[in-house]
Design a protein around this motif. Sequence first.
Motif, PDB file in Angstrom:
ATOM      1  N   THR B 101     -10.482   0.830  -6.521  1.00  0.00           N
ATOM      2  CA  THR B 101     -11.349   0.231  -5.517  1.00  0.00           C
ATOM      3  C   THR B 101     -10.732   0.492  -4.147  1.00  0.00           C
ATOM      4  O   THR B 101      -9.572   0.918  -4.033  1.00  0.00           O
ATOM      5  CB  THR B 101     -11.457  -1.285  -5.708  1.00  0.00           C
ATOM      6  N   TYR B 121      -2.355  -7.113  -3.021  1.00  0.00           N
ATOM      7  CA  TYR B 121      -3.710  -7.475  -2.592  1.00  0.00           C
ATOM      8  C   TYR B 121      -3.663  -8.627  -1.591  1.00  0.00           C
ATOM      9  O   TYR B 121      -4.435  -8.674  -0.641  1.00  0.00           O
ATOM     10  CB  TYR B 121      -4.569  -7.887  -3.796  1.00  0.00           C
ATOM     11  N   GLU B 137     -14.054  -4.582  -0.051  1.00  0.00           N
ATOM     12  CA  GLU B 137     -12.816  -4.530  -0.831  1.00  0.00           C
ATOM     13  C   GLU B 137     -13.017  -3.973  -2.237  1.00  0.00           C
ATOM     14  O   GLU B 137     -12.214  -3.188  -2.717  1.00  0.00           O
ATOM     15  CB  GLU B 137     -12.188  -5.930  -0.934  1.00  0.00           C
ATOM     16  N   ASN B 138     -14.083  -4.428  -2.900  1.00  0.00           N
ATOM     17  CA  ASN B 138     -14.221  -4.071  -4.308  1.00  0.00           C
ATOM     18  C   ASN B 138     -15.150  -2.896  -4.556  1.00  0.00           C
ATOM     19  O   ASN B 138     -15.500  -2.607  -5.687  1.00  0.00           O
ATOM     20  CB  ASN B 138     -14.673  -5.299  -5.108  1.00  0.00           C
TER      21      ASN B 138
END
Lengths: 283, 260
Positions: B101, B121, B137-138
């Motif tokens: 990701t 993270y 972010e994902n």
Amino acid sequence: MSELEGGFESGAVSVGHMLEPRDDPSMTFGQRVKQFAPSAAVLVGLLLVWEFAARFLSIPAYILPAPSAIIATLIKKWSSTLQSATWVTLTEVLIGFVLSLIAGIGIAVILHAWAHVRRAVYPLLIGSQTIPIIVIGPILAIIFGYNIVPKVILVALICFFPIVVTTIDGLASVDPQLKRMMKTLYGTPWSTFKRVEFPAALPSMFSGIRVAATYAAIGAVFGEYAGSSNGLGYVMIQATPQMQTSLVFAAILLLSLISVLLFMLVSVAERILVPWAREGRMQ
Amino acid sequence: MTSEGAAAPVDDVTGISVSHVNRSFGSVVALQDVDLHVSRHQRVGIVGPSGCGKSSLLALVSGLDDPNSGDISVLGARTAKERLDRCAWMPQRDLLLPWRTVLANASLPLENKGLSKAAAYEIVTPLFERFGLAGFENRHPYELSGGMRQRVSFLRTLVAGKDVLLLDEPFGALDSITRADVQQWLKSALDEEPRTVLLVTHDVEEAVLLSDEVVVMSPRPGRIVARIPISLNPVESRREAVTQPDFIAARGLVLDALEA
């Protein structure tokens, strides 16, 4: 890879179809049915021709049994013979295949990591593939007896080579810029292998694994031909001199199903482990 | 991630110092007697015709390569290995890993340093907010536009916490509208996180806009033929910046040096 895949056009219809370039995951069920419809129609057509030929051209059943007769035999002999034979062969195929995965990927990683080992071993590895696998069967049977071991080894021997070659190719073709980038981001050889090289090699590795999956059943049958007391290859060898041709065909059908099952298992694993490859955006 | 993040004691005055550096590849002389001095937290743009050795110069400074002769010092580090510890390199292609990701991509340098995924993270997530990438972010890189991918790539370079950033045509693959946008973004990101920057580019405006000094290189064998200091009035927008007389004058000087 194409030269390896090219050898499978004579395989079961569905397997041949699935070896084509990856289908689009966004397809609806209806579109999928449409995609498989032509090959299904050809298959049904062939079966119908076969059925009528066997029935109306008075071909003796010991030469060419009708599809309906094969299915009837399959059902009749399932619990007495075919069930345990299928189970035995399936076990050999699965254990041998897993072994080939471990050995194939392991050998590829070692050959990739140590260039001098690769130079020493890789040519021998390729040379070893000139030995027809069928002649190894009896030798293994002499060494290990009539048990499962020679079959598992034969399956592994037949399957590991495409896995080794495609994994080495995949590891070697990682973008050199990615490796430079890792160097400037605190990457050690190990973290670069773990986070860049290995994942980058997965799509290539899987094309080898898919080819290996279609080889696996052949290895098990060769092993059983060389000496066995059960299994689909054993059933075929027993049924042939007794002119039980429909039983031979039933065993072939089950072998094809094992191959298809293994191939589908690999495809599912690929979808789960390599989702990004489907996007076709590996820059 | 702070600007003090680089390892070892840091010499505050000498940023990057390249003296009498020569580099050949076979019979091709890529760089000839190159001298370049960049003080700490200065931003230097390097322009020159294709094949003049700009990228080779960055590779030498970064420690990915060593010169045939001459000295290179990056904050006092002289060996290739020590230089690698102090330099982060960002090429034209974003080189994001498609299986990670965006957040995991930006966390890569911290994971390489030995931090757990969770710890990395935790450090990187707030930066997404700060650099206008919140909400992405994902996502995976293939879901992002070229401009966004390049921002993530730059964020990853920044997360490495190194004092020296070597940007090798970072926006070369972007269309001109996106490029203007990302240039502005980079400028404000660097104002917030001051670093010593070497920026290689084909784009003279980009060099003038983003640098304190522009260095012009000659065609192969690459030598440095001009150094043009840039001082622009701080302005709000890129549009204002590129229309002010100082900008136009500086751009003219650079173009003159390129054509000389």
